[in-house]
Design a protein around this motif. Structure first.
Motif, PDB file in Angstrom:
ATOM      1  N   GLN A  33       0.989  -0.974   0.034  1.00 51.36           N
ATOM      2  CA  GLN A  33       0.077   0.056   0.037  1.00 51.36           C
ATOM      3  C   GLN A  33       0.922   1.165  -0.008  1.00 51.36           C
ATOM      4  O   GLN A  33       0.671   2.323  -0.767  1.00 51.36           O
ATOM      5  N   ILE A  70       1.760   1.993  -3.593  1.00 48.93           N
ATOM      6  CA  ILE A  70       0.660   2.613  -4.299  1.00 48.93           C
ATOM      7  C   ILE A  70       0.652   4.195  -3.925  1.00 48.93           C
ATOM      8  O   ILE A  70       0.463   4.868  -4.779  1.00 48.93           O
ATOM      9  N   SER A  87      -6.568   3.775 -10.352  1.00 52.54           N
ATOM     10  CA  SER A  87      -5.950   2.269 -10.040  1.00 52.54           C
ATOM     11  C   SER A  87      -5.906   2.321  -8.571  1.00 52.54           C
ATOM     12  O   SER A  87      -6.102   1.304  -7.716  1.00 52.54           O
ATOM     13  N   LYS A 129      -7.470  -0.619  -5.900  1.00 52.28           N
ATOM     14  CA  LYS A 129      -6.740  -1.397  -4.883  1.00 52.28           C
ATOM     15  C   LYS A 129      -7.185  -1.217  -3.342  1.00 52.28           C
ATOM     16  O   LYS A 129      -7.302  -2.331  -2.589  1.00 52.28           O
ATOM     17  N   LYS A 164     -10.570  -2.632  -2.619  1.00 56.22           N
ATOM     18  CA  LYS A 164     -10.319  -4.060  -2.082  1.00 56.22           C
ATOM     19  C   LYS A 164     -10.048  -4.205  -0.841  1.00 56.22           C
ATOM     20  O   LYS A 164     -10.420  -5.169  -0.106  1.00 56.22           O
TER      21      LYS A 164
END
Length: 150
Positions: A101, A104, A134, A138, A141
């Motif tokens: 994470q 990201i 994107s 992510k 989820k």
């Protein structure tokens, strides 16, 4: 035979036996009380751990939601104020994330920092919008997984 003396000795014997059993009963009751107190303390510690874990989880979820909200606000308006807020929320959420994470969020921060404030249609803005999209997928989820664990 002196029945009165025998009865007196028998009553002393009954008193001694009952005192002995009373002592054993009190000892057992004290042990049980101590065990209950220990169980209460263990339960309180376990409950406190769960409460702290839930508070950490709630804070984590709130920071992620704030992060997603701010980056989406930025992609909707591309204003300087929303850019500042988005970058700030990226920095706030970083300590609570796992390694994947963090990567990201770093990518989101980098793409937002590189965007131009001059227009909506330049390549850096389009790239930032794709990265934010994107990241949304992510993190949603991740949040779905976190909510299902409750």
């Amino acid at each position: 035979m002196d029945w009165q003396l025998l009865a007196q000795y028998l009553s002393y014997l009954v008193a001694i036996v009952s005192a002995f059993f009373s002592y054993l009963s009190n000892k057992n009751a004290n042990r049980t009380t101590k065990e209950i107190e220990i169980l209460k303390e263990d339960f309180a510690r376990e409950n406190e751990k769960r409460k702290n874990k839930q508070q950490f989880k709630n804070k984590n979820q709130t920071l992620i939601l704030d992060f997603l909200s701010s980056i989406n606000s930025y992609t909707a308006s591309h204003s300087l104020e929303n850019k500042r807020i988005a970058l700030s929320s990226c920095a706030k959420v970083m300590p609570y994330l796992n390694d994947d994470q963090v990567l990201i969020v770093n990518e989101v921060m980098e793409s937002i920092q590189q965007t131009s404030t001059s227009g909506w249609n330049d390549a850096t803005t389009e790239h930032a919008d794709k990265v934010v999209f994107s990241a949304n997928q992510k993190f949603l989820k991740t949040l779905n997984t976190m909510f299902q664990e409750d």
